[in-house]
Design a protein around this motif. Structure first.
Motif, mmCIF file in Angstrom:
data_model
loop_
_atom_site.group_PDB
_atom_site.id
_atom_site.type_symbol
_atom_site.label_atom_id
_atom_site.label_comp_id
_atom_site.label_asym_id
_atom_site.label_seq_id
_atom_site.Cartn_x
_atom_site.Cartn_y
_atom_site.Cartn_z
ATOM 1 N N ILE A 62 25.812 -6.772 8.646
ATOM 2 C CA ILE A 62 24.870 -5.930 7.907
ATOM 3 C C ILE A 62 25.231 -4.499 8.270
ATOM 4 N N ALA A 63 25.487 -3.679 7.274
ATOM 5 C CA ALA A 63 25.983 -2.325 7.523
ATOM 6 C C ALA A 63 25.181 -1.300 6.732
ATOM 7 N N ASP A 64 25.067 -0.126 7.324
ATOM 8 C CA ASP A 64 24.552 1.011 6.562
ATOM 9 C C ASP A 64 25.717 1.928 6.237
ATOM 10 N N GLU A 65 25.452 3.130 5.823
ATOM 11 C CA GLU A 65 26.522 4.035 5.415
ATOM 12 C C GLU A 65 27.419 4.439 6.582
ATOM 13 N N SER A 110 0.824 -1.212 0.000
ATOM 14 C CA SER A 110 0.000 0.000 0.000
ATOM 15 C C SER A 110 0.854 1.256 0.000
ATOM 16 N N ARG A 111 2.150 1.088 0.010
ATOM 17 C CA ARG A 111 3.108 2.204 -0.054
ATOM 18 C C ARG A 111 4.161 1.865 -1.102
ATOM 19 N N GLY A 112 4.882 2.872 -1.553
ATOM 20 C CA GLY A 112 5.872 2.639 -2.593
ATOM 21 C C GLY A 112 7.311 2.647 -2.116
ATOM 22 N N GLU A 113 7.551 2.805 -0.808
ATOM 23 C CA GLU A 113 8.927 2.892 -0.300
ATOM 24 C C GLU A 113 9.641 1.555 -0.445
ATOM 25 N N ARG A 114 10.851 1.609 -1.022
ATOM 26 C CA ARG A 114 11.637 0.405 -1.262
ATOM 27 C C ARG A 114 13.018 0.572 -0.618
ATOM 28 N N PRO A 115 13.452 -0.398 0.171
ATOM 29 C CA PRO A 115 14.790 -0.299 0.761
ATOM 30 C C PRO A 115 15.865 -0.576 -0.299
ATOM 31 N N ASN A 116 17.038 0.016 -0.084
ATOM 32 C CA ASN A 116 18.178 -0.206 -0.973
ATOM 33 C C ASN A 116 19.075 -1.270 -0.351
ATOM 34 N N GLY A 144 21.158 2.805 2.654
ATOM 35 C CA GLY A 144 20.734 1.433 2.452
ATOM 36 C C GLY A 144 21.509 0.467 3.315
ATOM 37 N N LEU A 145 21.194 -0.836 3.156
ATOM 38 C CA LEU A 145 21.859 -1.892 3.909
ATOM 39 C C LEU A 145 22.728 -2.726 2.967
ATOM 40 N N THR A 146 23.900 -3.109 3.471
ATOM 41 C CA THR A 146 24.825 -3.945 2.706
ATOM 42 C C THR A 146 25.229 -5.142 3.551
#
Length: 796
Positions: free
Chosen positions: A305-308, A199-205, A276-278
């Motif tokens: 799992i890391a972010d920036e 119902s939303r368009g937000e997509r994680p990177n 995002g998450l890597t």
């Protein structure tokens, strides 16, 4: 793994009594450790509603509550000290006469001058929790007046099972239900995992920085979540019966998915995630603060799992505190990833961590369950805490995902291995219960059928024919396999009279004061590599723990560790022996017998003997052991260097021209590193070559007297006794019976770099009495050989 029978019966309709079910699972390979009730016994506790709650006139921390049990009855006055007691709350009331855990009987009482006709109960008081911050809060639709045990379905049984390391697929309610359904030939009922529309368009990177370790990553953003309240009672109860504490709705949902589907997952507070998450390997010098508050220094082989801004989770083990969800969390990022077992195994234990997630990822998680898990978690979260979901984002590197090749099964092999006749159709039907599907049918040249099966994604332990035959045996029931006499002739192999059996070897060492030790065949990698540097070892693909991860190259690591433990327990004198197999790389398994001696030469006594054990003490033990197979005349102890032994106090043991073992003092570097008070003396022999039986020869004893002549001479320091003995034997006639070394001298009167050696030569002829002239000629021959070959000078 704790299993609630009520929850299990929602998955599979198997009406088995707890003991019968436990017995069936034990025979199927899942040992039953305990059977316990879901709640301790109590009676007289009912669902009640607080109509009003006023301050107690004589106590600041007490409240006087008017409580209704419904059905138009009179309100009951209850004095309660819980901070959450408030009007409109439905809770648990122990009425007068109720019996609570701990043999507590509720009576009418007067508290600070106010009558109280019962007690409002906390979860701790009912034995439903170890800690409690107030009285139980029940849902608003709870039926007032109902018996609490019936309302919470507390008359349940919890089975605790021990799941073996190769069966990670069974570490969930779904996994155990699959097994029960297969054993009982029942159908499996799965929960609702239909996709939740976005119902939303937000997509994680999401980025896969280490695809070999993390080849698949599912993620989803859910916003407008209310994480302030408590999880519903049904969810808290299921977690409690599984041994998991309720924390908050979001965290409880992730824990529930682990228990239900066996898929570990993590929830991040999206507002705390930077970028995002890597999924990547840790970098040198990186640190991560975990959810339990500890800050760990990451190592290069650890997946994170890391972010920036840096690591936000130790992948497959525990999340990080920086992005943890809290009561203020409104935007949630769900992570459901598949991690290779080799990338997770042992990482958490380096920090003393063993979590539900790490236990499952180390054993192996179904790589195909992730998409279902994130949909199931989304649906549950929306029902509990609301929220609007975005689309599921899946990033994967299919080349690194596990493949499931077909496994061939020769039908005649079933009868050969199990002694049970099973047809091709019967085998297919049995395996199909486990989701193992037949792919094709063939025929051997001998006429027997060959079936090819493909195992489901969760059964990653099935790879060879015998795995399938074992599954058939489990489903048929091991107790159903008949006991039959052997169908082949039993041939008793000849045993040489001089053969040194295991019992003779151990008995001989036991008679000399040694105690038998038995250790695992797998050892700690670091400990073994320190003893045997640059020597390759077989690494286990699925070790039971990180300190038992490689196969042993020698029996010494186990004996040395046992010596360390004995020293810690104030055991100064130690004699240990072990008989077992070692596993060198590039060579067959080797049967060995080894020993360790440490501390005083003799047990404590009034007559002395406190001097430490020496190389030659253990050498005498080895000589006694080797004498069991053959005379020791052809056994030599040659000075040699082993990386783990003292360079000046070690020797290779040789039989004829073949090396058979080692003996020596532990290297001083290891003695210091391992903090030994005295240096252990070690030996190890290859059983097959060291104790190969020699042909026994018998000779008539001589009837003529012996003659002894002693020789004293000086040779270079580096001349060994073996060299001297060889020279003496080569220069002697058949009259020489024995050579005895009885003295070695270094000191005044002997030049530096030389030593004085004294030998006794025992001479005896079988056919005549030796004369002085003949004896003198033999001695002169021996002297000449020693002078010519070893630069010996004789002392008068």
């Amino acid at each position: 793994m704790k299993i609630s029978l009520q929850w299990l019966r929602e998955w599979v309709d198997a009406e088995l009594e707890p003991k019968a079910l436990g017995s069936a699972l034990t025979m199927a390979g899942f040992e039953l450790e305990s059977i316990a009730p879901a709640a301790p016994p109590f009676a007289g506790v009912r669902v009640a509603e607080i109509v009003s709650a006023a301050q107690h006139p004589q106590a600041d921390k007490l409240r006087v509550c008017e409580v209704s049990l419904g059905e138009g009855g009179a309100l009951l006055q209850i004095v309660c000290g819980a901070p959450n007691a408030r009007a409109g709350l439905k809770t648990a009331l122990a009425t007068v006469g109720a019996q609570l855990p701990g043999d507590l009987k509720i009576k009418a009482a007067k508290l600070r001058g106010v009558e109280s006709a019962g007690m409002l109960c906390s979860a701790k008081e009912l034995g439903l929790s170890e800690i409690s911050e107030g009285i139980i809060e029940l849902p608003a639709d709870a039926s007032v007046g109902a018996d609490l045990r019936e309302y919470l379905a507390l008359d349940d049984t919890v089975l605790e099972l021990a799941v073996t390391p190769n069966r990670g697929d069974a570490m969930s309610m779904r996994g155990v239900a699959r097994e029960v359904a297969a054993l009982a030939s029942k159908s499996l009922v799965s929960p609702d995992t239909t996709p939740v529309p976005a119902s939303r368009g937000e997509r994680p990177n999401i980025v896969l920085g280490a695809p070999a370790a993390c080849p698949r990553f599912h993620a989803r953003i859910i916003v407008d979540v209310d994480n302030t309240g408590a999880s519903p009672i049904w969810l808290r109860e299921r977690l409690r019966r599984a041994g998991v504490r309720s924390i908050s709705p979001v965290v409880d949902i992730t824990n529930y998915i682990v228990q239900e589907l066996g898929q570990p997952m993590h929830a991040y507070d999206l507002d705390k995630v930077q970028g995002g998450l890597t999924a990547r390997l840790a970098r040198a010098g990186e640190h991560c603060e975990l959810l339990d508050g500890r800050i760990v220094e990451l190592q290069a082989d650890m997946l994170v799992i890391a972010d920036e801004a840096g690591p936000v989770a130790l992948a497959g083990v525990m999340g990080g505190a920086r992005t943890a969800v809290s009561a203020e969390t409104r935007r949630v990022l769900f992570e459901v990833a598949w991690f290779a077992p080799s990338a997770i195994a042992g990482r958490g234990r380096r920090f003393g961590l063993t979590t539900d997630a790490s236990q499952r990822f180390e054993r192996g998680v179904d790589p195909e369950i992730g998409a279902l898990a994130i949909e199931r978690a989304t649906r549950l979260l929306q029902s509990v805490a609301g929220g609007q979901a975005g689309p599921v984002v899946t990033v994967e590197e299919t080349a690194h995902l596990k493949r499931y090749p077909a496994v061939s099964l020769r039908v005649p092999q079933i009868a050969r291995l199990l002694g049970l006749s099973v047809s091709a159709d019967e085998a297919t039907a049995l395996l199909q219960r486990l989701g193992i599907l037949r792919q094709s049918v063939g025929r051997e040249s001998s006429g027997g059928e060959t079936l090819r099966f493909v195992s489901p994604s969760h059964r990653f332990d099935l790879s060879i024919e015998r795995d399938l035959i074992e599954e058939i045996a489990r489903l048929v029931g091991f107790e159903q396999i008949p006991t039959r006499p052997a169908q082949v002739a039993q041939v008793i192999q000849p045993l040489a009279s001089a053969a040194a059996t295991e019992q003779r070897l151990l008995d001989t060492l036991a008679a000399r004061g040694y105690h038998e030790a038995i250790h695992f065949a797998f050892v700690e990698p670091g400990f073994q590599s320190a003893l045997f540097p640059d020597v390759a070892a077989h690494t286990l693909s699925n070790p039971i723990s990180s300190d038992l991860a490689v196969m042993r190259l020698s029996l010494w690591p186990g004996l040395i560790k046992a010596a360390m433990e004995n020293q810690r327990r104030q055991q100064p004198r130690l004699r240990l022996m072990e008989h077992g197999v070692v596993f060198p790389v590039g060579a067959p398994e080797s049967d060995r017998i080894a020993g360790l001696a440490m501390g005083p030469r003799w047990p404590e006594q009034w007559g002395g003997g406190r001097e430490p054990v020496e190389f030659f003490d253990v050498r005498a033990d080895v000589a006694a052991l080797l004498s069991l197979a053959a005379p020791t005349q052809n056994i030599r102890f040659e000075a040699a260097v082993s990386r783990c032994l003292h360079p000046g106090r070690s020797a290779r043991i040789v039989r004829g021209d073949q090396p058979i073992g080692w003996i020596g003092e532990l290297h001083p570097e290891h003695v210091r590193r391992l903090e030994f008070v005295s240096a252990p003396i070690l030996f190890e022999l290859e059983v097959e070559v060291a104790f190969a039986p020699a042909r026994q020869t018998f000779a008539e004893p001589s009837r003529y007297p012996q003659v002894r002549r002693d020789l004293a001479f000086v040779v270079d320091e580096d001349v060994s006794y073996a060299d001297i003995r060889e020279r003496v034997l080569s220069a002697s006639s058949s009259a020489l019976r024995e050579v005895v070394l009885f003295d070695i001298y270094r000191g005044p009167g002997i030049e530096e770099g030389r030593k004085s050696v004294a030998l006794g030569l025992i001479l005896q002829d079988k056919g005549r009495t030796l004369t002085d002239e003949g004896t003198d000629r033999l001695i002169e021959s021996v002297k000449g050989s020693l002078v010519a070959g070893l630069r010996a000078t004789f002392r008068e």
